[in-house]
Design a protein around this motif. Structure first.
Motif, short mmCIF file in Angstrom:
data_model
loop_
_atom_site.label_atom_id
_atom_site.label_comp_id
_atom_site.label_asym_id
_atom_site.label_seq_id
_atom_site.Cartn_x
_atom_site.Cartn_y
_atom_site.Cartn_z
N LYS B 274 0.55 18.17 46.28
CA LYS B 274 0.71 16.82 45.76
C LYS B 274 0.21 16.74 44.33
O LYS B 274 0.84 16.14 43.46
N THR B 275 -0.94 17.36 44.08
CA THR B 275 -1.50 17.38 42.74
C THR B 275 -0.53 18.04 41.76
O THR B 275 -0.30 17.54 40.66
N MET B 276 0.06 19.15 42.21
CA MET B 276 1.03 19.84 41.36
C MET B 276 2.22 18.94 41.05
O MET B 276 2.65 18.84 39.90
N THR B 277 2.75 18.28 42.09
CA THR B 277 3.89 17.39 41.89
C THR B 277 3.53 16.28 40.91
O THR B 277 4.31 15.94 40.02
N LEU B 278 2.33 15.75 41.08
CA LEU B 278 1.87 14.67 40.21
C LEU B 278 1.80 15.13 38.76
O LEU B 278 2.23 14.44 37.84
N GLY B 281 5.32 15.82 37.54
CA GLY B 281 5.97 14.52 37.43
C GLY B 281 5.46 13.77 36.20
O GLY B 281 6.23 13.11 35.51
N GLY B 282 4.16 13.90 35.93
CA GLY B 282 3.58 13.26 34.75
C GLY B 282 4.21 13.76 33.47
O GLY B 282 4.60 12.99 32.60
N ILE B 283 4.35 15.08 33.40
CA ILE B 283 4.97 15.69 32.22
C ILE B 283 6.40 15.20 32.08
O ILE B 283 6.85 14.80 31.00
N SER B 287 8.40 12.94 29.11
CA SER B 287 9.66 13.25 28.45
C SER B 287 10.66 12.11 28.61
O SER B 287 11.50 11.87 27.75
N LEU B 288 10.53 11.38 29.72
CA LEU B 288 11.39 10.22 29.95
C LEU B 288 11.09 9.12 28.93
O LEU B 288 12.01 8.51 28.37
N VAL B 289 9.80 8.90 28.69
CA VAL B 289 9.41 7.89 27.70
C VAL B 289 9.90 8.29 26.32
O VAL B 289 10.43 7.48 25.56
#
Lengths: 258, 402
Positions: B274-278, B281-283, B287-289
């Protein structure tokens, strides 16, 4: 019948700079239906400002402007936009067509902003086509502006100005970017429209172009200094004929020498 | 009607600048694609961890000894030697809703057979072990309760051990030596693969725990007790009963044991993925922003570049509102287009990742829906400022703009 354009002692003062500029200083003017008026003057004479006021793009600082009986000087931004859309047609010096948009779609444009008519897209298309026919460009409906000559572009612009059946057609130096022969052609289009009863007001600084109109107004320093009817009015058709003869003659004289 | 024509106008404007539209959408495409890919990879990893946890056996409770301390010096976790086979017997005898119990004794040792030798884990277990661990014996059979009682020298072996010591033979009935004692091989376990923590679970020799304690490691305590509850609902009850029973058996003394369920273990493992996904996902979100800011940038440039167009529209009767709506719709369409293409790219990238790298991926509907929603919001958020700027232009100035 009441005049289409009624101006009473109109003033426009720009005070955005350090010194307020009094661009129009009390112009009064009546233009009746079917008139063909040329607005002339040197640069800085206030003719562009007067044109913007006539075109409801700007509001006068003082005075009354009635267009087709409506007091335009009191309207807000959106109401002015509606007036421009329904009562006025614009033809600009630089044509101002949308790039990469077909002639037909350019002509359709004012109808997309029409407030009070609910017109189907098929009708819009048909009407735009009809207006292109009037200016003789029906065959070029699918051309982009960059595929058209200057004169053709200006005729598309005229078709666009006609499409909402305006009370007054306003033209700001419509021949300023055209050569003399094309200018005469465009003036021919205007004269034809005027014969059909359309009121036209145009700004120009070329005297010979002004001679195609019926009435000349001269502005200087923000006031009208001369208002007269054109006596020996030029007819575009005749002038074009003369030009063609001259060209033919040039070729004839040139031919044996070659 | 009015909205529809504005929509049409916006669509025409986008079509006129196909290349620019695509480039603008690219930021969003990459952003959304990255989000979809990372989330689906995270989901895949989570699913794999869950499958691994399930393969460990279900409803398992493990009792570990507590920490040893003597004269103020404290040993680490599991260093106490107070957990005994009797504790395991008592649990089996007194706690209800139990499927099986296996006292575990663990050790590493050299084993010899067939002229070859191999260093492996020697685990002492009870006959319940394969059932508790949900681990099939592919050939031969498990040792019996009788073997446990008689301290029999019998063993079952994992696949790795079988391959190492009996490369070309059937190990069943053969003998392997642990500490020079001969153990007869009764069976071979099914392949289980690597554990959650990366160790080879098939590299193991399993013998009766009594034989391990008396003959191999010569000790009186056991390493842990493996308990299977009858159902997952009973897991917590059984855990509580085991804790109570062991506490009772240590009357007056500090509790020197820890009882853990499989779920707690699984949670720790899931937490990691989960931590890895987070993190990923954060990165991806960043890039989305950045992509969104790209849309705003292009829209702002576009407003400047199209000042004349805006002037024309205003001059021939467009309200400020119409222009605002047009630019807003353009921005939303671009973002939405980017979102849809991004989803397709994300799904494609996930497929590629699982195909070429063997990474498990799972595209979730939720992440797709969120991606579309986010790209629309980006369109509105980053499109509003340029759109308002366009709408506030003065037609005269705009027409005069070169």
């Amino acid at each position: 019948m009441a005049p289409v354009v009624q101006i009473q002692d109109i003033h426009k003062i720009y005070d955005s700079g350090e010194v307020p500029v009094h661009a129009v200083r009390g112009v009064s003017l009546d233009i009746h239906k079917g008139e063909f008026v040329a607005l002339m003057g040197a640069s800085g004479s206030g003719k562009s400002t007067l044109m913007n006021l006539l075109g409801a793009l700007d509001r006068p600082t003082r005075g009354i402007y009635k267009l087709d009986g409506i007091d335009v000087s009191q309207l807000d931004k959106n109401e002015l936009a509606d007036i421009r859309n329904q009562k006025l047609g614009f033809v600009f010096q630089g044509f101002n067509l949308l790039a990469r948009t077909t002639a037909l779609e350019n002509v359709e444009l004012p109808m997309l902003y029409g407030r009070h008519r609910k017109v189907s897209s098929a009708e819009i298309r048909e009407r735009a086509h009809y207006c292109l026919e009037i200016v003789g460009l029906a065959k070029r409906a699918d051309h982009m502006p960059n595929q058209l000559s200057g004169g053709q572009q200006q005729r598309v612009a005229i078709a666009r100005a006609l499409v909402n059946q305006p009370q007054v057609l306003l033209a700001d130096e419509p021949t300023g970017n055209l050569d003399s022969k094309t200018s005469v052609e465009v003036m021919g289009v205007f004269q034809k429209l005027n014969e059909q009863g359309i009121t036209i007001v145009m700004v120009t600084h070329e005297l010979d172009i002004a001679h195609y109109c019926k009435r000349n107004l001269i502005l200087r320093d923000g006031v009208v200094v001369r208002d007269e009817l054109v006596k020996d009015r030029l007819i575009a058709e005749h002038e074009l004929g003369k030009l063609k003869q001259a060209e033919a003659a040039a070729k004839l004289t040139a031919a044996p020498a070659a | 009607m009015r909205f529809f024509t504005t929509f049409l106008v916006a669509l025409r404007a986008l079509r006129r600048n196909t290349m620019r539209s695509i480039l603008t959408a690219l930021g969003i495409i990459i952003g959304i694609g990255a989000v979809i890919t990372t989330v689906s990879m995270g989901n895949g990893a989570k699913a794999r961890v869950e499958a691994q946890v399930a393969s460990l056996g279900q409803n398992i409770i493990t009792v570990y000894p507590g920490s040893f301390s003597s004269g103020g010096m404290r040993g680490g976790f599991g260093s106490s030697t107070t957990l005994t086979a009797e504790d395991a017997d008592a649990i089996m005898a007194e706690v209800a809703d139990i499927e099986g119990v296996s006292p575990e004794v663990r050790d590493r040792n050299q084993v010899l057979a067939n002229g070859l030798n191999w260093n492996t884990s020697i685990n002492g277990e009870s006959p319940d072990y394969p059932q508790i661990k949900n681990w099939r014996i592919v050939s031969g059979s498990m040792f019996t309760e009788q073997d446990v009682k008689s301290l029999a020298k019998v063993a079952i072996i994992g696949k790795t051990v079988a391959d190492q010591l009996f490369p070309n033979e059937d190990p069943i009935g053969q003998t392997l030596r642990i500490r020079n004692l001969p153990f007869r091989i009764l069976g071979v376990l099914d392949v289980k693969g690597y554990s959650l923590f990366g160790s080879d679970q098939d590299d193991v020799v399993i013998i009766p725990y009594t034989s391990h304690m008396r003959r191999v490691s010569r000790r009186t305590n056991i390493s842990s007790i493996l308990i299977e509850a009858s159902s997952s609902e009973k897991l917590d009850v059984v855990k509580q009963r085991v804790e109570d029973l062991l506490a009772q058996r240590r009357k007056g003394r500090e509790p020197d044991f820890t009882v853990r369920t499989q779920e707690e273990l699984a949670q720790a493992a899931t937490e990691t993925s989960k931590t890895m996904t987070l993190l990923l996902g954060g990165i991806a979100f960043v890039s989305l922003v950045v992509g969104g800011i790209g849309v705003m940038n292009i829209m702002l440039v576009s407003v400047t570049e199209r000042t004349r167009e805006i002037g024309i529209r205003l001059a021939i009767g467009a309200h400020g509102k119409d222009v605002l709506l047009q630019f807003l719709i353009e921005a939303i369409l671009l973002s939405l287009l980017g979102g849809v293409l991004g989803i397709l790219c994300g799904i494609g990238a996930s497929e590629l990742a699982s195909y070429y790298f063997g990474l498990p991926t799972l595209v979730s509907t939720t992440s797709v829906i969120i991606a579309v929603a986010v790209s629309t919001v980006i369109g509105i958020f980053f499109g509003f400022y340029p759109a308002r700027k366009a709408a506030q232009l003065d037609p005269i100035d705009a027409l005069r703009y070169e």
